[in-house]
Design an enzyme around this catalytic site. Structure first.
Site, short mmCIF file in Angstrom:
data_model
loop_
_atom_site.label_atom_id
_atom_site.label_comp_id
_atom_site.label_asym_id
_atom_site.label_seq_id
_atom_site.Cartn_x
_atom_site.Cartn_y
_atom_site.Cartn_z
N SER A 166 -9.41 -3.70 9.04
CA SER A 166 -8.82 -4.41 10.16
C SER A 166 -9.57 -4.09 11.45
CB SER A 166 -7.33 -4.08 10.25
OG SER A 166 -6.66 -4.96 11.11
N ASP A 261 -3.56 -13.72 5.00
CA ASP A 261 -3.91 -12.88 6.14
C ASP A 261 -4.42 -13.77 7.26
OD1 ASP A 261 -4.92 -11.03 7.95
OD2 ASP A 261 -6.31 -10.10 6.54
N HIS A 291 -2.59 -8.80 4.45
CA HIS A 291 -3.26 -7.80 5.26
C HIS A 291 -2.59 -6.44 5.05
CE1 HIS A 291 -5.86 -6.93 8.77
NE2 HIS A 291 -4.94 -6.02 9.08
#
Length: 322
Positions: A166, A261, A291
């Site tokens: 991320s 996501d 995610h």
């Protein structure tokens, strides 16, 4: 399920059954959203979201250190066997605002064992107290430290990778760009797990996954607002690697994306741009995943897709290190 080098990224008809069950469970006990909280409140929420094991997955040893002039905390995970060790510099996720090395301990332990490598996890300073580019500079300091202390730390400098998930994937990509610009540390691989690559919110995956799948579009807008000093920073390729004029000369890459996501399309776009620049890229796409799965390795969140992702990226790291 995952696929390598997909021609396009799409979502499955519905999330994996384990993930659907998790989302239903979380929805049954509503919690505040990140974007409704202060940074301090968001950190408290994030700290409660992921369970901690009673006994962490064993590795040969761990060492906690503080590096650089700012005393940046790091945790070194040492695998079984004798050094010097192939090494992954790992940068945790959390939107540059939340997260720490303790919350990513299970992820780093799993990678250490599955990839049979040393992992150096970095507790870079967080926004908004430390806005762009301070977190990036902290990570760059850690990258330099890996090579400067290689002999003392038993690091094999011919086999060093950088990665993260991320926002950590964003920072890892940006460190490779910065290292190219500064003629700095040379990495053999970059590991980008559902990375943030662009300060834009107009992709199909942002529209289709705006809410309902743990990370929301509103959360990402909130994270970006805290990370950047102003919108002009969002045009900087060290904040938005997808905006870099050229990606030539960067390390080979493993990129993962998830079908449910908001960041899916920008991760896939970065993988495609790397490949178009002549970089060797392996792209794993988990069309029924959300995610955050790389952090969901502890019961009752021990997800099949999370374990599969760790296995896939560890296999790629071993291939590069061999």
């Amino acid at each position: 399920m995952s696929s390598k080098k997909p021609t396009e990224v799409t979502a499955a008809d519905e999330p994996h059954p384990e993930i659907s069950g998790l989302l239903q469970q979380m929805g049954a006990a509503p919690a505040p959203t990140f974007n409704s909280l202060s940074p301090e409140g968001a950190r408290e929420l994030f700290n409660t979201m992921f369970p901690r094991p009673e006994e962490p997955e064993p590795v040969r040893d761990t060492i906690d250190l503080a590096i650089g002039d700012e005393g940046i905390p790091i945790r070194v995970y040492i695998p079984e066997g004798e050094g010097p060790y192939p090494t992954l510099l790992y940068l945790h996720g959390g939107g540059w605002v939340v997260g720490n090395i303790d919350l990513y301990d299970a992820t780093c332990r799993a990678i250490t064992n599955e990839a049979d490598c040393m992992v150096v996890s970095v507790d870079y300073r967080l926004a908004p107290e430390y806005e762009f580019p301070t977190p990036l500079e902290d990570c760059y300091t850690a990258a330099e430290w890996v090579f400067e202390t290689a002999e003392a730390m038993q690091i094999d400098t011919d086999n060093v990778a950088i990665g993260g998930d991320s926002a950590g994937g964003n920072l890892a990509a940006a460190v490779t760009l910065l290292a190219r610009e500064r003629d700095g540390p040379t990495f053999d691989q970059q590991l980008l797990i559902y990375p943030v690559t662009d300060h834009e919110f107009d992709t199909t995956s942002y529209q289709e996954n705006a809410e309902g799948y743990l990370l929301t579009k509103a959360d990402m807008e909130w994270f970006w607002d805290h990370y950047l000093r102003d919108d002009l920073d969002g045009m900087n390729p060290y904040a938005s690697p997808l905006k870099a004029e050229s990606l030539e000369g960067l390390p080979s890459a493993t990129v993962t994306t998830c079908g449910f996501d908001p960041l899916c399309d920008e991760g896939a776009a970065y993988a495609a741009r790397l490949e178009n620049a002549g970089i060797d890229v392996t792209h794993y796409h988990y069309d029924d995943a959300i995610h955050g799965i790389a952090q969901m390795l502890v019961e009752p969140m021990d997800l099949t897709r999370g374990r599969e992702l760790i296995d896939d990226v560890a296999t790629d790291l071993q291939r590069v290190f061999d």
